[in-house]
Design an enzyme around this catalytic site. Structure first.
Site, PDB file in Angstrom:
ATOM      1  N   GLU B  29       2.292   0.179 -14.205  1.00 16.68           N
ATOM      2  CA  GLU B  29       1.629   1.378 -13.699  1.00 16.68           C
ATOM      3  C   GLU B  29       2.684   2.462 -13.429  1.00 16.68           C
ATOM      4  O   GLU B  29       3.710   2.176 -12.822  1.00 16.68           O
ATOM      5  CB  GLU B  29       0.871   1.029 -12.406  1.00 16.68           C
ATOM      6  CG  GLU B  29      -0.308   0.094 -12.674  1.00 16.68           C
ATOM      7  CD  GLU B  29      -0.667  -0.806 -11.494  1.00 16.68           C
ATOM      8  OE1 GLU B  29      -0.322  -0.479 -10.359  1.00 16.68           O
ATOM      9  OE2 GLU B  29      -1.289  -1.857 -11.745  1.00 16.68           O
ATOM     10  N   SER B  66      -4.606  -2.972 -13.903  1.00 18.11           N
ATOM     11  CA  SER B  66      -5.245  -4.209 -14.361  1.00 18.11           C
ATOM     12  C   SER B  66      -4.170  -5.284 -14.420  1.00 18.11           C
ATOM     13  O   SER B  66      -3.643  -5.604 -15.491  1.00 18.11           O
ATOM     14  CB  SER B  66      -5.844  -4.013 -15.757  1.00 18.11           C
ATOM     15  OG  SER B  66      -6.775  -2.959 -15.785  1.00 18.11           O
ATOM     16  N   GLU B  67      -3.837  -5.840 -13.273  1.00 18.40           N
ATOM     17  CA  GLU B  67      -2.692  -6.750 -13.231  1.00 18.40           C
ATOM     18  C   GLU B  67      -2.888  -8.011 -14.081  1.00 18.40           C
ATOM     19  O   GLU B  67      -1.943  -8.504 -14.694  1.00 18.40           O
ATOM     20  CB  GLU B  67      -2.369  -7.144 -11.787  1.00 18.40           C
ATOM     21  CG  GLU B  67      -1.541  -6.106 -11.033  1.00 18.40           C
ATOM     22  CD  GLU B  67      -2.380  -4.965 -10.471  1.00 18.40           C
ATOM     23  OE1 GLU B  67      -3.633  -5.078 -10.511  1.00 18.40           O
ATOM     24  OE2 GLU B  67      -1.798  -3.981  -9.978  1.00 18.40           O
ATOM     25  N   HIS B 136       1.341  -4.314   1.816  1.00 16.55           N
ATOM     26  CA  HIS B 136       2.502  -3.968   0.991  1.00 16.55           C
ATOM     27  C   HIS B 136       3.809  -4.601   1.460  1.00 16.55           C
ATOM     28  O   HIS B 136       4.859  -4.310   0.916  1.00 16.55           O
ATOM     29  CB  HIS B 136       2.685  -2.445   0.929  1.00 16.55           C
ATOM     30  CG  HIS B 136       1.662  -1.754   0.078  1.00 16.55           C
ATOM     31  ND1 HIS B 136       1.467  -0.399   0.090  1.00 16.55           N
ATOM     32  CD2 HIS B 136       0.786  -2.238  -0.798  1.00 16.55           C
ATOM     33  CE1 HIS B 136       0.493  -0.074  -0.747  1.00 16.55           C
ATOM     34  NE2 HIS B 136       0.066  -1.188  -1.308  1.00 16.55           N
TER      35      HIS B 136
END
Lengths: 328, 337
Positions: B29, B66-67, B136
């Site tokens: 990304e 879209s991992e 995160h």
């Protein structure tokens, strides 16, 4: 589409290989000659072979737990496949894969997958390498109606579409995810989902007709090879056996009348009649073909039987390119 | 030699690998816009779009969010001739691709009897310590240490980041690189030429005789600060960075403990089943007779990471906690002969 006669006979041969191989595997499970279970493609041979034979020799494909038909359809040798089912050292994966994880890279079979839908992104990656390296190879992902509800399919379809990857998404809709009827868990028509990803989507209503499957998949493969991107092909078919061999469910989740109707549409019998009807081969030739394939499967069985089990140390091999630090 | 930041060193290794081999591609990304600054090379914050200009859109590929598809496609591409580097941004995003990482990436070579090779690198940054909240701030490398088939690097310095990442791209096995954001700005002299640091070879940052401190990722810096302070108190600490968790250079740790008799492990991951737990078990099994005090773990407690700056930092290993752990094991009564 016109097809040479030898291609048509090869289609029948590969369908017979799948049928006889899986019939033998089913018996072997019952006799305890295969540890665990197997998922047969009996009844779905036209769908498998029609798709595989639309691919070129160097093309890639990935599959799923209903796994023997795909490499056979792509032209893999039967002996190493059978030896893999019995866990022998001569197996196509050296005895480490088993029924659900067959792979034969020699024929472009990049692996079956015991996790529903999980190999779809792998096929997508093979299409990416073809595009980046300019090899002209096409990739095909086999998945069932059950996998059609996995998120990774839609991630892969979207990625393939925005990157114009040479891939065919092939939904083998045998109408049941184990015991669950597809229509009870699937909204709309699977093939129509392609529209959401700006790619063609077609449904082959008669997946028992190998030529209809071949036509649809060939169109998608040609399109991919020409650089026009991915397609989705949904093929309606039916498995004749239980989800897996030896599985006995308390409820009859499939309507007996429905099953009977589909059993009458045996793809191998239908195609044999077609070949005779069109004068492509007579009964003598086709009987000889059946005998030849039966002998091939018998030889594969003998090969598996006579092969040795892998040495204990093999359990520690192939984890990495260079083994390290694995405690034996 | 030139001064490089940790982030710049990662970029330099990627540039080197891209230049050396046309089969290397980068996907992820926001890689085209070089959002995180690792797509330029050499500089701490490269010019926007450097790699895209240098290598073109065929090899520098922005992906959708879209991992699963990204990780699986990289694996499939690696199985068929490419050598992808996947930039997964934050380490917590790896969970979105857990099936692909565990069931495909880690298993395909083994399961298919060696037919597949997977030369692919999955890079991700651990944003802990920067008030980014629970989603995160993970340090998930120990989870993946439990998945045979993956190799894992946890660089703590710019020069290690460059040399290890170059090795990772050249290697035919899948590698997960866990990079610590809090180290991004850390600078040191780095060889701008090509060099490779082998996996499974620990780096001894400091020699000492009284205690072995194993530091992992940011734990290396906590260990070095602690060692310096301990020296003033007359305690001589050896500081070792394994640099790669898989393969793990357990010999380097065992040899050091054989001399010092004491072990403290500084590991920013959670305590339970963490990297420190594994190293403790190895030393307890193989060097029990050498131990003169308890093995001490300095880790992040088994809680999630809170947002508030007032309460986040207290959770992570630091020099003070490391010093306390060293003193605790130094004070423990020596085992009767």
């Amino acid at each position: 589409m016109t097809r040479p006669n030898d291609l048509l006979l090869e289609m029948q041969k590969r369908m017979l290989r799948i049928r006889f191989f899986d019939e033998r595997a089913s018996k072997m499970v019952k006799r305890g000659e295969i540890p665990g279970t197997v998922h047969t493609s009996i009844g779905q041979e036209a769908q498998v072979v029609g798709a595989c034979m639309a691919l070129a020799e160097g093309d890639y494909m990935t599959g799923n737990h209903r796994s023997h038909g795909h490499p056979i359809g792509k032209g893999a040798a039967l002996g190493p496949l059978m030896a893999e089912l019995t866990g022998k050292a001569t197996g196509v994966c050296g005895g480490k894969g088993g029924s659900m994880h067959l792979a034969d890279f020699k024929v472009g079979s990049l692996g079956e997958s015991g996790i529903v839908g999980s190999s779809i992104p792998i096929a997508t990656g093979a299409a990416l390498s073809s595009k980046v390296l300019g090899t002209g190879r096409v990739s095909l992902a086999f998945f069932g109606d059950g996998a059609a509800n996995q998120g990774c399919l839609y991630e892969a379809m979207n990625l393939s579409s925005v990157w114009d990857l040479p891939i065919v998404f092939l939904c083998e809709n045998n109408q049941y995810a184990l015991s669950t009827p597809a229509h009870t868990v699937t909204a709309g028509v699977i093939a129509e989902r392609a529209a959401g990803f700006a790619m063609p989507g077609v449904r082959v209503e008669d997946g028992q007709d190998v030529l209809k499957v071949h036509d649809a998949v060939k169109t998608a493969v040609d399109r991919a090879r020409a650089g026009q991107g991915p397609s989705l092909v949904e093929v309606i078919t039916y498995r004749f056996n239980e989800h897996s061999e030896g599985l006995k469910l308390g409820t009859d989740y499939r309507n007996p009348a429905e099953r009977e109707a589909w059993m009458k549409r045996d793809p191998i019998k239908m195609f044999r009649a077609h070949l005779i009807d069109k004068g492509i081969a007579d009964a003598v030739v086709l009987d000889a073909l059946e005998a030849e394939v039966a002998a091939e499967v018998e030889a594969a069985y003998q090969f598996a039987e006579e092969s040795d089990y892998p040495a204990a140390s093999v359990a520690f091999k192939d984890l990495y390119t260079e083994p390290f630090g694995v405690t034996q | 030699m030139t001064v490089m930041s940790y982030l710049g060193a990662i970029g330099a290794a990627q540039r080197e690998a891209m230049e050396a081999d046309p089969r290397v591609i980068i996907m992820g990304e926001d890689v085209e816009a070089n959002v995180y600054g690792t797509m330029g090379g050499g500089k701490s914050r490269a010019d926007k779009g450097d790699f895209l200009q240098m290598f073109g859109a065929r090899r520098i590929r922005n992906t959708p969010i879209s991992e699963e598809a990204m990780v699986g496609a990289a694996a499939g591409a690696a199985m068929t001739g490419l050598r992808p580097i996947v930039d997964l941004s934050y380490s917590s995003f790896l969970y979105m691709a857990m099936d692909q990482l565990v069931n495909q990436v880690a298993k395909n070579r083994y399961m298919f009897g060696g037919q597949a090779s997977l030369p692919v690198v999955f890079r991700s940054a651990m944003f802990f310590g920067l008030n980014t909240g629970a989603h995160h701030s993970d340090r998930p490398y120990p989870m993946f240490m439990n998945v045979p088939g993956l190799k894992i690097m946890v660089p703590a310095t710019p020069s290690d980041a460059k040399g290890l990442l170059r090795t990772a791209v050249d290697m035919d096995d899948p590698v997960l690189s866990f990079e610590a954001c809090i180290l991004w700005g850390l600078k040191e002299e780095v060889d701008e030429g090509e060099y490779r640091i082998p996996f499974g070879v620990a780096r001894t940052h400091r020699h000492g005789n009284d205690v072995t401190i194993v530091g992992i990722s940011t734990g290396v810096h906590a260990a070095l600060q602690a060692a310096q302070k301990l020296e003033a108190e007359g305690i001589s600490a050896e500081v070792i960075d394994p640099r790669t968790m898989v393969p793990l250079d357990s010999d380097a740790i065992l040899n050091s403990v054989a001399r010092t008799g004491r072990l403290v492990i500084v590991d920013p991951a959670h305590t339970t089943c963490g990297a420190a737990a594994e190293i403790s078990a190895i030393v307890a099994e193989k060097a029990f007779d050498c131990l003169r005090g308890p093995i001490m773990r300095v880790t992040t407690p088994d809680t999630q990471i809170p947002f508030s700056p007032a309460i986040e930092k207290q959770l992570y290993p630091d020099a003070a906690k490391t010093i306390a752990a060293v003193k605790r094991t130094m004070e423990a009564r020596t085992r009767a002969a």
